[in-house]
Write an enzyme that holds these catalytic residues in place. Sequence first.
Site, short mmCIF file in Angstrom:
data_model
loop_
_atom_site.label_atom_id
_atom_site.label_comp_id
_atom_site.label_asym_id
_atom_site.label_seq_id
_atom_site.Cartn_x
_atom_site.Cartn_y
_atom_site.Cartn_z
N SER A 1 0.82 -1.22 0.00
CA SER A 1 0.00 0.00 0.00
C SER A 1 0.85 1.27 0.00
O SER A 1 0.63 2.18 -0.80
CB SER A 1 -0.90 0.01 1.24
OG SER A 1 -1.63 -1.18 1.32
N CYS B 1 -1.98 -6.17 2.56
CA CYS B 1 -3.39 -5.79 2.52
C CYS B 1 -4.15 -6.54 1.42
O CYS B 1 -5.19 -7.15 1.67
CB CYS B 1 -3.50 -4.28 2.32
SG CYS B 1 -5.19 -3.73 2.06
N CYS C 1 -6.11 -7.26 4.78
CA CYS C 1 -7.42 -6.59 4.79
C CYS C 1 -8.43 -7.17 3.80
O CYS C 1 -9.56 -7.49 4.18
CB CYS C 1 -7.25 -5.11 4.43
SG CYS C 1 -5.74 -4.35 5.02
N LYS D 1 -9.23 -11.02 4.07
CA LYS D 1 -9.83 -11.17 5.40
C LYS D 1 -11.28 -10.70 5.40
O LYS D 1 -12.19 -11.38 5.87
CB LYS D 1 -8.99 -10.40 6.43
CG LYS D 1 -9.48 -10.39 7.86
CD LYS D 1 -10.46 -9.31 8.20
CE LYS D 1 -10.11 -7.91 7.79
NZ LYS D 1 -9.02 -7.30 8.53
N TYR E 1 -5.96 -7.76 16.71
CA TYR E 1 -6.90 -7.64 15.59
C TYR E 1 -7.05 -8.97 14.86
O TYR E 1 -8.16 -9.45 14.62
CB TYR E 1 -6.33 -6.68 14.52
CG TYR E 1 -6.37 -5.21 14.76
CD1 TYR E 1 -5.50 -4.59 15.65
CD2 TYR E 1 -7.24 -4.41 14.02
CE1 TYR E 1 -5.51 -3.20 15.78
CE2 TYR E 1 -7.25 -3.03 14.15
CZ TYR E 1 -6.38 -2.44 15.03
OH TYR E 1 -6.39 -1.08 15.16
N GLU F 1 -10.41 -11.43 14.61
CA GLU F 1 -11.07 -11.49 13.30
C GLU F 1 -11.15 -12.94 12.81
O GLU F 1 -12.19 -13.39 12.31
CB GLU F 1 -10.33 -10.61 12.29
CG GLU F 1 -10.48 -9.13 12.63
CD GLU F 1 -9.78 -8.19 11.67
OE1 GLU F 1 -10.15 -7.01 11.63
OE2 GLU F 1 -8.85 -8.61 10.96
N HIS G 1 -33.46 7.98 11.40
CA HIS G 1 -34.29 6.99 12.08
C HIS G 1 -34.92 6.03 11.10
O HIS G 1 -35.36 6.47 10.04
CB HIS G 1 -35.39 7.74 12.87
CG HIS G 1 -36.17 6.85 13.76
ND1 HIS G 1 -35.62 6.28 14.90
CD2 HIS G 1 -37.44 6.42 13.68
CE1 HIS G 1 -36.55 5.54 15.49
NE2 HIS G 1 -37.67 5.61 14.77
N GLU H 1 -28.02 6.55 15.01
CA GLU H 1 -28.66 7.74 15.58
C GLU H 1 -28.41 7.83 17.09
O GLU H 1 -28.49 8.90 17.69
CB GLU H 1 -30.16 7.77 15.28
CG GLU H 1 -30.96 6.70 15.99
CD GLU H 1 -32.46 6.73 15.62
OE1 GLU H 1 -33.04 7.84 15.61
OE2 GLU H 1 -33.02 5.67 15.32
P1 NDP Z 1 -1.14 -7.40 17.41
O1 NDP Z 1 0.23 -6.92 17.71
O2 NDP Z 1 -2.23 -6.42 17.29
O3 NDP Z 1 -1.57 -8.49 18.47
C1 NDP Z 1 -0.71 -9.54 18.81
C2 NDP Z 1 -1.38 -10.36 19.91
O4 NDP Z 1 -0.57 -11.48 20.17
C3 NDP Z 1 -1.54 -9.61 21.21
O5 NDP Z 1 -2.73 -10.03 21.80
C4 NDP Z 1 -0.32 -10.07 22.01
O6 NDP Z 1 -0.53 -10.06 23.39
C5 NDP Z 1 -0.20 -11.50 21.55
N1 NDP Z 1 1.15 -12.01 21.65
C6 NDP Z 1 2.30 -11.40 21.27
N2 NDP Z 1 3.35 -12.20 21.49
C7 NDP Z 1 2.87 -13.34 22.04
C8 NDP Z 1 3.47 -14.55 22.50
N3 NDP Z 1 4.76 -14.73 22.43
N4 NDP Z 1 2.66 -15.49 23.00
C9 NDP Z 1 1.32 -15.31 23.07
N5 NDP Z 1 0.71 -14.19 22.65
C10 NDP Z 1 1.47 -13.21 22.14
O7 NDP Z 1 -0.97 -8.25 16.06
P2 NDP Z 1 -2.01 -8.59 14.93
O8 NDP Z 1 -1.39 -9.58 14.03
O9 NDP Z 1 -3.33 -8.91 15.50
O10 NDP Z 1 -2.11 -7.24 14.13
C11 NDP Z 1 -0.93 -6.58 13.69
C12 NDP Z 1 -1.28 -5.20 13.25
O11 NDP Z 1 -1.90 -5.28 11.98
C13 NDP Z 1 -2.29 -4.53 14.15
O12 NDP Z 1 -1.69 -3.81 15.19
C14 NDP Z 1 -3.02 -3.63 13.22
O13 NDP Z 1 -2.30 -2.43 13.17
C15 NDP Z 1 -2.93 -4.35 11.90
N6 NDP Z 1 -4.20 -5.04 11.60
C16 NDP Z 1 -5.30 -4.29 11.37
C17 NDP Z 1 -6.49 -4.88 11.08
C18 NDP Z 1 -7.68 -3.98 10.88
O14 NDP Z 1 -7.50 -2.80 10.67
N7 NDP Z 1 -8.89 -4.50 10.97
C19 NDP Z 1 -6.62 -6.32 10.97
C20 NDP Z 1 -5.42 -7.05 11.26
C21 NDP Z 1 -4.24 -6.41 11.55
P3 NDP Z 1 -0.27 -8.77 24.33
O15 NDP Z 1 -1.39 -7.83 24.07
O16 NDP Z 1 -0.30 -9.35 25.69
O17 NDP Z 1 1.06 -8.24 23.95
#
Ligand code: NDP
Length: 449
Positions: free
Chosen positions: A15, A43, A48, A51, A177, A181, A435, A440
């Site tokens: 992107s 993406c 995105c 997904k 995220y 999802e 409405h 709303e």
């Molecule tokens: P995130 O960084 O958002 O989440 C990672 C998750 O994995 C957290 O819950 C984290 O826990 C957990 N985690 C990390 N390390 C470990 C581990 N070693 N063992 C167990 N659990 C672990 O990653 P995502 O892949 O979900 O998303 C990446 C980014 O991509 C997002 O931040 C977002 O910006 C983007 N994204 C956006 C979407 C959208 O706009 N709809 C959809 C998908 C991705 P903890 O919180 O405890 O650190």
Amino acid sequence: MARYGFDLFTIGGGSGGVRAARVSASFGARVALAEERYLGGTCVNVGCIPKKLLVYASHYASDFRDARSYGWSVDNSQVDWGALIANKDREIARLNGVYGRLLGDAGVEQIEGRATLVDAHTVAVGDRRFTAENILIATGGWPALPSIPGIERVITSNEAFHLKSLPERVIIVGGGYTAVEFAGIFHGLGVQTTELYRGPLFLRGFDLDVRQVLAEEMRKQGVDLRFEAVVEKIERTDAGLVARLADGGALEADEIMYATGRRPLTRDLGLEEVGVELDARGAIVVDEYSRSSVDHIWAVGDATDRINLTPVAIHEGMCLANTLFNDKPTRPCHDDVPSAVFSQPSIGAVGLTEERARERYAELDVYKSRFRPLKHTLTESDETTFMKLIVDRESDRVVGFHMVGADAGEMTQGVAVAIKCGATKAQFDATIGIHPTSAEEFVTMREPA
Ligand code: NDP
């Protein structure tokens, strides 16, 4: 005679890179773009777009259930995963082509292959060498896995988009995220779904109410959501895969998907060798104009690990093109970035969480509403919609907006404009509602919680 072969050489056709390349070319720059995998980046190919298509696919299960309450007979509905994936792949291939054509029409020279830096103005792709006044790194990110025994047996979202068949049982590890999802996608498609998160409540960083409401709603639907669940190892047995937990428990599944975050894809590009500074996670350190620690080397998107969202990468790419080739130095703005999580139900958010707002403002008014949406007054679904506004009492400005419910992303985009413009609660109140809609509710919340 130009000193370099190109004015801009972009590494990475996702992107951010594609936008920066196209817009720079439209400003008259001589631009090349190298991509080693697929045009459109995460993406378009494994993020995105596919997904969201899978979210649509999985939602039909509840749509068919709801339809019966509206007088429809919908019998024997079942999903053909192979057909779904083939249709999805066809659309992704079309988009790959669109990206290629957009670059071509803009006059960007496309180079297939892995590009690495030779020096601050030279890039190598295979045995070819290219020189450029400016180099842009837009290489994105990649799923990150913890190193625990048996981790090679798991899949990530990359592979989930290409599974040969739907598993009967899936375990999803993670609470961000991607994890929520995919929990919704698999559950909706009829897979027995367990989501494991290591902390007390998933979606860290989101508003607390939103996190609690989504957990409740997912559990009501039948997703087996387990918090404080730490996986220590993954084994393969006759029964399938087994996740062994730190508390001594064990869970069986046919697939285990890790969604434990993503890392910038910056290794082995020659960045450190030419002096580009990376942080501990491998993200390229940039200034407010997306300039790296080396003059003439720039970076945008997930490779910089600022806000890892496609529209943010696009914005960063646009700003860079303006800075470099339109005589308009432009800093990307990372304030009040709206986002949606396409969980089921979905989340929309813009501005501050209540927790963050309390740190910043002395007094807040918080408005909350949770209700059964009109659609479900006829169905058997017990899904509720949750909405929340956070208002700085002193200025009356709405500083946070959060919701859980159908079409959250669609609603949040509109509210994001208002919040970006600094709208006050009084202006929300003065806005006439539409409405009957759920939206709303946002202009009719009168009593602070
Ligand atoms: P995130 O960084 O958002 O989440 C990672 C998750 O994995 C957290 O819950 C984290 O826990 C957990 N985690 C990390 N390390 C470990 C581990 N070693 N063992 C167990 N659990 C672990 O990653 P995502 O892949 O979900 O998303 C990446 C980014 O991509 C997002 O931040 C977002 O910006 C983007 N994204 C956006 C979407 C959208 O706009 N709809 C959809 C998908 C991705 P903890 O919180 O405890 O650190």
